[in-house]
Design an enzyme around this catalytic site. Structure first.
Site, PDB file in Angstrom:
ATOM      1  N   ASP A  18      -2.898  -0.612   7.510  1.00  0.00           N
ATOM      2  CA  ASP A  18      -2.153  -1.361   6.487  1.00  0.00           C
ATOM      3  C   ASP A  18      -2.800  -2.719   6.195  1.00  0.00           C
ATOM      4  OD1 ASP A  18      -0.477   0.759   6.610  1.00  0.00           O
ATOM      5  OD2 ASP A  18       1.340  -0.372   7.085  1.00  0.00           O
ATOM      6  N   SER A  67       7.949 -12.245  -2.061  1.00  0.00           N
ATOM      7  CA  SER A  67       7.340 -10.906  -2.103  1.00  0.00           C
ATOM      8  C   SER A  67       7.964 -10.036  -3.169  1.00  0.00           C
ATOM      9  CB  SER A  67       7.478 -10.235  -0.731  1.00  0.00           C
ATOM     10  OG  SER A  67       6.753  -9.032  -0.732  1.00  0.00           O
ATOM     11  N   GLU A  94       0.363  -8.080  12.572  1.00  0.00           N
ATOM     12  CA  GLU A  94       0.934  -6.722  12.547  1.00  0.00           C
ATOM     13  C   GLU A  94       1.329  -6.273  13.958  1.00  0.00           C
ATOM     14  OE1 GLU A  94       2.147  -5.227   9.700  1.00  0.00           O
ATOM     15  OE2 GLU A  94       0.778  -3.539   9.728  1.00  0.00           O
ATOM     16  N   LYS A 125       0.821  -1.220   0.000  1.00  0.00           N
ATOM     17  CA  LYS A 125       0.000   0.000   0.000  1.00  0.00           C
ATOM     18  C   LYS A 125       0.851   1.265   0.000  1.00  0.00           C
ATOM     19  CE  LYS A 125       1.577   1.483   3.591  1.00  0.00           C
ATOM     20  NZ  LYS A 125       2.141   1.385   4.818  1.00  0.00           N
ATOM     21  N   GLY A 139      10.491  -3.182   4.873  1.00  0.00           N
ATOM     22  CA  GLY A 139      10.886  -2.054   5.721  1.00  0.00           C
ATOM     23  C   GLY A 139      11.087  -0.772   4.937  1.00  0.00           C
TER      24      GLY A 139
HETATM   25  N1  LIG Z   1       8.112 -11.627   3.063  1.00  0.00           N
HETATM   26  C1  LIG Z   1       8.369 -11.518   4.370  1.00  0.00           C
HETATM   27  N2  LIG Z   1       8.897 -12.540   5.056  1.00  0.00           N
HETATM   28  C2  LIG Z   1       9.150 -12.428   6.394  1.00  0.00           C
HETATM   29  N3  LIG Z   1       8.927 -11.317   7.117  1.00  0.00           N
HETATM   30  C3  LIG Z   1       8.404 -10.277   6.484  1.00  0.00           C
HETATM   31  C4  LIG Z   1       8.094 -10.315   5.081  1.00  0.00           C
HETATM   32  N4  LIG Z   1       7.588  -9.120   4.733  1.00  0.00           N
HETATM   33  C5  LIG Z   1       7.586  -8.360   5.864  1.00  0.00           C
HETATM   34  N5  LIG Z   1       8.073  -9.047   6.909  1.00  0.00           N
HETATM   35  C6  LIG Z   1       8.232  -8.545   8.308  1.00  0.00           C
HETATM   36  O1  LIG Z   1       7.885  -7.168   8.309  1.00  0.00           O
HETATM   37  C7  LIG Z   1       9.029  -6.344   8.649  1.00  0.00           C
HETATM   38  C8  LIG Z   1       8.990  -5.060   7.839  1.00  0.00           C
HETATM   39  O2  LIG Z   1       7.849  -4.356   8.251  1.00  0.00           O
HETATM   40  P1  LIG Z   1       7.847  -2.824   8.609  1.00  0.00           P
HETATM   41  O3  LIG Z   1       9.037  -2.440   9.424  1.00  0.00           O
HETATM   42  O4  LIG Z   1       6.523  -2.572   9.165  1.00  0.00           O
HETATM   43  O5  LIG Z   1       7.988  -2.110   7.173  1.00  0.00           O
HETATM   44  P2  LIG Z   1       7.002  -2.199   5.923  1.00  0.00           P
HETATM   45  O6  LIG Z   1       5.722  -2.773   6.407  1.00  0.00           O
HETATM   46  O7  LIG Z   1       6.841  -0.775   5.497  1.00  0.00           O
HETATM   47  O8  LIG Z   1       7.685  -2.984   4.875  1.00  0.00           O
HETATM   48  C9  LIG Z   1      10.224  -7.223   8.333  1.00  0.00           C
HETATM   49  O9  LIG Z   1      11.358  -6.837   9.085  1.00  0.00           O
HETATM   50  C10 LIG Z   1       9.684  -8.605   8.742  1.00  0.00           C
HETATM   51  O10 LIG Z   1       9.726  -8.781  10.142  1.00  0.00           O
HETATM   52  C1  LIG Z   2       3.296   4.576  10.683  1.00  0.00           C
HETATM   53  C2  LIG Z   2       2.038   3.789  10.349  1.00  0.00           C
HETATM   54  O1  LIG Z   2       0.948   4.731  10.285  1.00  0.00           O
HETATM   55  C3  LIG Z   2       2.150   3.110   8.981  1.00  0.00           C
HETATM   56  C4  LIG Z   2       3.323   2.185   8.873  1.00  0.00           C
HETATM   57  O2  LIG Z   2       3.453   1.667   7.572  1.00  0.00           O
HETATM   58  P1  LIG Z   2       4.749   0.843   7.137  1.00  0.00           P
HETATM   59  O3  LIG Z   2       4.909  -0.296   8.070  1.00  0.00           O
HETATM   60  O4  LIG Z   2       5.928   1.785   7.228  1.00  0.00           O
HETATM   61  O5  LIG Z   2       4.476   0.391   5.718  1.00  0.00           O
HETATM   62  C5  LIG Z   2       1.783   2.778  11.466  1.00  0.00           C
HETATM   63  C6  LIG Z   2       0.372   2.199  11.496  1.00  0.00           C
HETATM   64  O6  LIG Z   2      -0.589   2.893  11.067  1.00  0.00           O
HETATM   65  O7  LIG Z   2       0.228   1.087  11.976  1.00  0.00           O
HETATM   66 MG   LIG Z   3       4.680  -2.371   8.214  1.00  0.00          MG
END
Ligand SMILES: Nc1ncnc2c1ncn2[C@@H]1O[C@H](COP(=O)(O)OP(=O)(O)O)[C@@H](O)[C@H]1O
Ligand SMILES: C[C@@](O)(CCOP(=O)(O)O)CC(=O)O
Ligand SMILES: [Mg+2]
Length: 357
Positions: free
Chosen positions: A205, A137, A194, A10, A142
């Site tokens: 999200d 994916s 989450e 997203k 991150g």
């Molecule tokens: N394909 C995947 N396999 C395992 N863990 C995942 C995967 N995708 C996401 N994650 C988990 O989500 C974390 C990243 O999420 P976050 O910090 O919220 O950033 P975002 O959601 O923006 O990518 C990773 O460090 C891992 O723990």
């Molecule tokens: C910062 C926040 O608003 C969005 C986080 O998104 P992402 O994990 O950075 O894709 C946290 C949330 O709404 O849970």
């Molecule tokens: Mg996230």
């Protein structure tokens, strides 16, 4: 039997972070997905392990199911239709099961939270049944594009599709269709995933990843948005890694230090998001109206970015993208948790004609 599920990432057009504190936010799903495949071994396979293959990172985990059962003892719960939060104590037990595998390199240590979430969702939905789960994916992890939610949603969907409680209709070409009730269950389980990854997620999200399209979100309530004119956004990845959990915690700490000021910031973000939602849904019958709509959105994006700076979640790499796009009179804002990650830039439809004249 094998089941495959996918869920999208997203972008947040307005309201990240503030949404965690009760403000409205606007988000849209994007055409990049996380894919999960779930297979149960046949009796002749004689396999008593739960396998998890994270294909993109070439990370492979396998636990004898008896080992998981022994570690969780009475703390595990097999209740697919009752989404349940993982206690801090159980998170530690599951994290230890992940750590003892010794497969995650130090540089990717945050992956552990995703694998912990996997173990929680798996054991709650399927108990201690041997299985093989493969995840791949298209999303950068991150970077603010919601990879954690796409992971949790695709996982919950695949697990629920093969659970006893699933009551899914088969449509053409073997696809299963999730009705409103099933989607709600997927979304609730994904939210529990989450929570393990983000600490304190708002739920926006996983909700946009479950339902797709564009949504307005406030305190767990979703409103589907319909835009009748296309809005083009450029996504720039700064490639600066960061962790949503730490950034969300940082904003909460700032809120404790400056409650009145931060309340005003969150209120302003709420107004901005509501205005963004109204503009997105307003009709634009000609080019002039479409341009007016985009001008307003650009201004609101700049205002939202200013407030995100107030929350302390911008970053030098984000500021560089903002300065670069501003040279071309384009408006940008960070998307997701910030601290690096991705930046959105609105690309006006009339870009070339307007900039030339
Ligand atoms: N394909 C995947 N396999 C395992 N863990 C995942 C995967 N995708 C996401 N994650 C988990 O989500 C974390 C990243 O999420 P976050 O910090 O919220 O950033 P975002 O959601 O923006 O990518 C990773 O460090 C891992 O723990
Ligand atoms: C910062 C926040 O608003 C969005 C986080 O998104 P992402 O994990 O950075 O894709 C946290 C949330 O709404 O849970
Ligand atoms: Mg996230």
């Amino acid at each position: 039997m094998e089941v495959r599920a996918r869920a999208p990432g997203k972008i947040i057009l307005s309201g990240e972070h503030a949404v965690v504190h009760g403000s409205t936010a606007v988000a849209a799903s994007i055409d990049l997905h996380t894919y999960v495949s779930l297979t149960f071994p046949t009796n002749s396979d004689n396999d008593d392990k739960l396998w998890l293959h994270l294909d993109d990172m070439a990370l492979h985990f396998s636990w004898p199911v008896g080992r998981i059962k022994e570690a969780l003892s009475e703390k595990g719960s097999h209740a697919p239709s009752s989404p349940k939060s993982c206690s801090a104590e159980t998170i530690n037990i599951l994290a230890a099961l992940v750590e003892e595998q010794n497969v995650i390199p130090e540089a990717n240590i945050t992956i552990g939270a995703g694998v912990t979430a996997f173990l929680w969702l798996y054991t709650c939905i399927h108990g201690y049944k041997p299985a093989m789960v493969v995840v791949a994916s298209e999303l950068p992890l991150g970077s603010g594009l919601g990879s954690s939610a796409a992971f949790s949603v695709s996982l919950a969907a695949a697990l629920l599709a093969l659970s006893d409680s699933a009551n899914l209709d088969s449509t053409q070409q073997g696809w299963l269709s999730f009705g409103e009730k099933e989607l709600e269950l997927v979304n609730k389980w994904a939210f529990e995933g989450e929570k393990i990854i983000h600490g304190k997620p708002s739920g926006i999200d996983n909700t946009v990843s479950t339902y797709g399209n564009m949504i307005k979100f406030n305190s767990g309530e979703l409103t589907r948005l319909k835009s009748n004119t296309p809005i083009k956004m450029l996504i720039t990845n700064t490639n600066v890694g960061r962790n949503t959990k730490a950034l969300v915690a940082g904003v909460s700490e700032r809120t404790v230090r400056h409650p009145t000021a931060m309340e005003a910031v969150f209120k302003a973000v709420d107004s901005i998001s509501n205005e963004v939602a109204t503009i997105i849904q307003s009709p634009a019958h000609d080019d002039i109206a479409a341009t007016e709509k985009e001008d307003k959105l650009e201004e609101l994006m700049e205002m939202n970015q200013g407030l995100l700076q107030c929350m302390g979640v911008s970053h030098a790499s984000i500021e560089t993208v903002l300065r670069t796009t501003l040279k071309y009179k384009l408006a940008s804002k960070l998307t997701g948790a910030g601290g690096g990650g991705c930046v959105l830039t609105l690309l006006p439809t009339q870009l070339f004609q307007i900039r030339k004249s």
